[in-house]
Design a protein around this motif. Structure first.
Motif, short mmCIF file in Angstrom:
data_model
loop_
_atom_site.label_atom_id
_atom_site.label_comp_id
_atom_site.label_asym_id
_atom_site.label_seq_id
_atom_site.Cartn_x
_atom_site.Cartn_y
_atom_site.Cartn_z
N ASN A 131 30.12 12.09 -6.92
CA ASN A 131 28.94 11.76 -7.73
C ASN A 131 28.81 12.69 -8.94
OD1 ASN A 131 26.71 10.15 -8.33
ND2 ASN A 131 25.28 11.53 -7.31
N GLN A 132 29.92 13.16 -9.45
CA GLN A 132 29.92 14.04 -10.62
C GLN A 132 30.95 13.53 -11.62
OE1 GLN A 132 29.51 18.42 -9.53
NE2 GLN A 132 30.27 17.58 -7.62
N PRO A 133 30.50 12.83 -12.68
CA PRO A 133 31.45 12.23 -13.63
C PRO A 133 32.44 13.21 -14.22
CG PRO A 133 29.24 11.38 -13.98
CD PRO A 133 29.10 12.49 -12.99
N SER A 134 31.98 14.38 -14.65
CA SER A 134 32.89 15.34 -15.26
C SER A 134 33.91 15.85 -14.26
CB SER A 134 32.11 16.52 -15.86
OG SER A 134 31.39 17.21 -14.86
N VAL A 135 33.47 16.04 -13.03
CA VAL A 135 34.39 16.47 -11.98
C VAL A 135 35.41 15.37 -11.70
CG1 VAL A 135 34.60 17.07 -9.52
CG2 VAL A 135 32.78 18.08 -10.91
N GLY A 136 34.94 14.13 -11.69
CA GLY A 136 35.85 13.01 -11.47
C GLY A 136 36.97 12.97 -12.48
N GLU A 137 36.63 13.18 -13.76
CA GLU A 137 37.64 13.19 -14.82
C GLU A 137 38.63 14.34 -14.60
OE1 GLU A 137 38.45 11.20 -17.04
OE2 GLU A 137 36.75 9.93 -17.53
N ASP A 138 38.11 15.51 -14.25
CA ASP A 138 38.98 16.66 -14.02
C ASP A 138 39.94 16.41 -12.87
OD1 ASP A 138 37.74 18.01 -16.06
OD2 ASP A 138 36.42 19.18 -14.76
N LEU A 139 39.46 15.78 -11.81
CA LEU A 139 40.30 15.55 -10.64
C LEU A 139 41.38 14.51 -10.94
CD1 LEU A 139 37.68 15.65 -7.72
CD2 LEU A 139 39.10 17.49 -8.64
N VAL A 140 41.05 13.53 -11.77
CA VAL A 140 42.07 12.56 -12.18
C VAL A 140 43.20 13.28 -12.92
CG1 VAL A 140 42.59 10.63 -13.73
CG2 VAL A 140 40.53 10.57 -12.32
N GLN A 141 42.85 14.19 -13.80
CA GLN A 141 43.86 14.93 -14.54
C GLN A 141 44.73 15.77 -13.61
OE1 GLN A 141 42.28 17.09 -17.91
NE2 GLN A 141 40.73 15.53 -18.31
N ILE A 142 44.10 16.34 -12.59
CA ILE A 142 44.86 17.14 -11.63
C ILE A 142 45.85 16.27 -10.88
CG2 ILE A 142 44.68 18.51 -9.52
CD1 ILE A 142 42.00 19.55 -10.56
N VAL A 143 45.44 15.06 -10.53
CA VAL A 143 46.35 14.14 -9.85
C VAL A 143 47.59 13.90 -10.68
CG1 VAL A 143 46.70 11.76 -9.06
CG2 VAL A 143 44.61 12.99 -8.42
N PHE A 144 47.40 13.63 -11.97
CA PHE A 144 48.56 13.33 -12.82
C PHE A 144 49.39 14.58 -13.09
CE2 PHE A 144 46.45 9.34 -13.29
CZ PHE A 144 47.51 8.45 -13.44
N TYR A 145 48.75 15.71 -13.11
CA TYR A 145 49.52 16.95 -13.21
C TYR A 145 50.41 17.11 -11.98
CZ TYR A 145 50.63 21.92 -13.33
OH TYR A 145 51.29 23.12 -13.31
N ARG A 146 49.88 16.79 -10.81
CA ARG A 146 50.67 16.92 -9.58
C ARG A 146 51.75 15.85 -9.50
NH1 ARG A 146 46.56 18.84 -4.69
NH2 ARG A 146 45.74 20.67 -5.81
N ILE A 147 51.47 14.67 -10.05
CA ILE A 147 52.53 13.65 -10.11
C ILE A 147 53.72 14.20 -10.89
CG2 ILE A 147 53.18 11.44 -11.13
CD1 ILE A 147 50.44 10.39 -10.44
N LEU A 148 53.42 14.83 -12.02
CA LEU A 148 54.49 15.41 -12.83
C LEU A 148 55.19 16.55 -12.08
CD1 LEU A 148 55.92 15.45 -15.58
CD2 LEU A 148 54.17 17.08 -16.36
N LYS A 149 54.41 17.40 -11.46
CA LYS A 149 54.95 18.57 -10.77
C LYS A 149 55.79 18.18 -9.56
CE LYS A 149 53.53 22.94 -8.63
NZ LYS A 149 52.37 23.82 -8.29
N TYR A 150 55.33 17.16 -8.82
CA TYR A 150 56.01 16.78 -7.58
C TYR A 150 56.76 15.45 -7.71
CZ TYR A 150 52.95 20.41 -5.69
OH TYR A 150 52.31 21.60 -5.47
N ARG A 151 57.12 15.09 -8.93
CA ARG A 151 57.77 13.79 -9.13
C ARG A 151 59.06 13.65 -8.34
NH1 ARG A 151 58.52 16.94 -13.57
NH2 ARG A 151 60.62 17.17 -14.48
N HIS A 152 59.73 14.74 -8.08
CA HIS A 152 61.00 14.67 -7.34
C HIS A 152 60.81 14.32 -5.87
CE1 HIS A 152 63.05 16.11 -10.87
NE2 HIS A 152 62.32 17.21 -10.91
N THR A 153 59.58 14.39 -5.38
CA THR A 153 59.33 14.07 -3.97
C THR A 153 59.07 12.58 -3.75
OG1 THR A 153 56.92 14.40 -4.06
CG2 THR A 153 58.29 16.35 -3.69
N TYR A 154 58.94 11.82 -4.84
CA TYR A 154 58.68 10.38 -4.70
C TYR A 154 59.93 9.70 -4.14
CZ TYR A 154 57.30 5.61 -5.78
OH TYR A 154 56.97 4.27 -5.68
#
Length: 210
Positions: free
Chosen positions: A64-87
């Motif tokens: 229920n926190q819009p700004s937090v939601g945006e930040d967490l989305v960015q973290i997800v994509f950062y982790r996708i990039l970081k852990y892309r070799h595990t896909y």
């Protein structure tokens, strides 16, 4: 590469790429992720375009926190990039990205030691559950407020399964893969979550009327 640079990737606009888009079939999520894994980092922008809104909705309803939601989305994509070799080739991208999203949300809640509060439950769609859902009765602003309060009182695991199934539209088998349990267990958890939500909703409604 910074997180900001990752999320700025975008699919080419229709104006500049109209001829190409008309003649080339868009790649599947899986194929795009395979390309990212192989080093075509620019393809991450296409996945961001497809999944930014659903992920934001997931985090918004959990925090229920819009700004937090945006930040967490960015973290997800950062982790996708970081852990892309595990896909994995046999994996389904939707399940994989929500697996990352759940871990990001869990990290956030542990860090801030707070219980998340969901947003407007009037947007909850119906499922094939036999249990009646209180959202059927949310015909006024007051009812929606009561329902929101009821969802806020649910344990996180019950709130999560409702968000994943009713808002994110994940199938039971996908949720089972995320939660590392059987499809039957997901159905049971969903049934219990809806049952508890109904009970809490009417309890709050009774308290409000007293």
């Amino acid at each position: 590469m910074s997180l900001a640079s990752v999320i700025q990737f975008r699919v080419p606009s229709a104006a500049t790429d109209a001829n190409v888009s008309a003649s080339v079939e868009p790649l599947s999520d899986h194929d795009l992720m395979i390309a990212v894994r192989a080093g075509e980092i620019r393809r991450l922008g296409e996945l961001f375009e497809r999944y930014h809104r659903p992920l934001y909705g997931f985090f918004l309803r959990m925090t229920n926190q819009p700004s937090v939601g945006e930040d967490l989305v960015q973290i997800v994509f950062y982790r996708i990039l970081k852990y892309r070799h595990t896909y994995r080739d046999e994996g389904k991208f939707t399940a994989w990205i929500y697996h990352l999203a759940r871990k990001v949300a869990a990290d956030h809640f542990r860090k801030h030691a707070r219980s998340p509060i969901p947003t407007d439950p009037a947007e909850l769609p119906e499922t094939d559950s036999d249990a009646a859902h209180p959202s059927d009765q949310a015909e006024s602003a007051e009812d929606i407020t009561l329902l929101r309060a009821a969802i806020a009182r649910l344990p996180i695991e019950h709130r999560e399964v409702i968000v994943l199934s009713r808002i994110q539209h994940l199938e039971h088998k996908e949720i089972a893969r995320l939660l590392e349990c059987s499809v039957g267990a997901v159905k049971v958890r969903s049934h219990r979550a809806l049952k508890e939500l109904r009970e809490v909703y009417f309890k709050i409604r009774k308290e409000k009327a007293a």
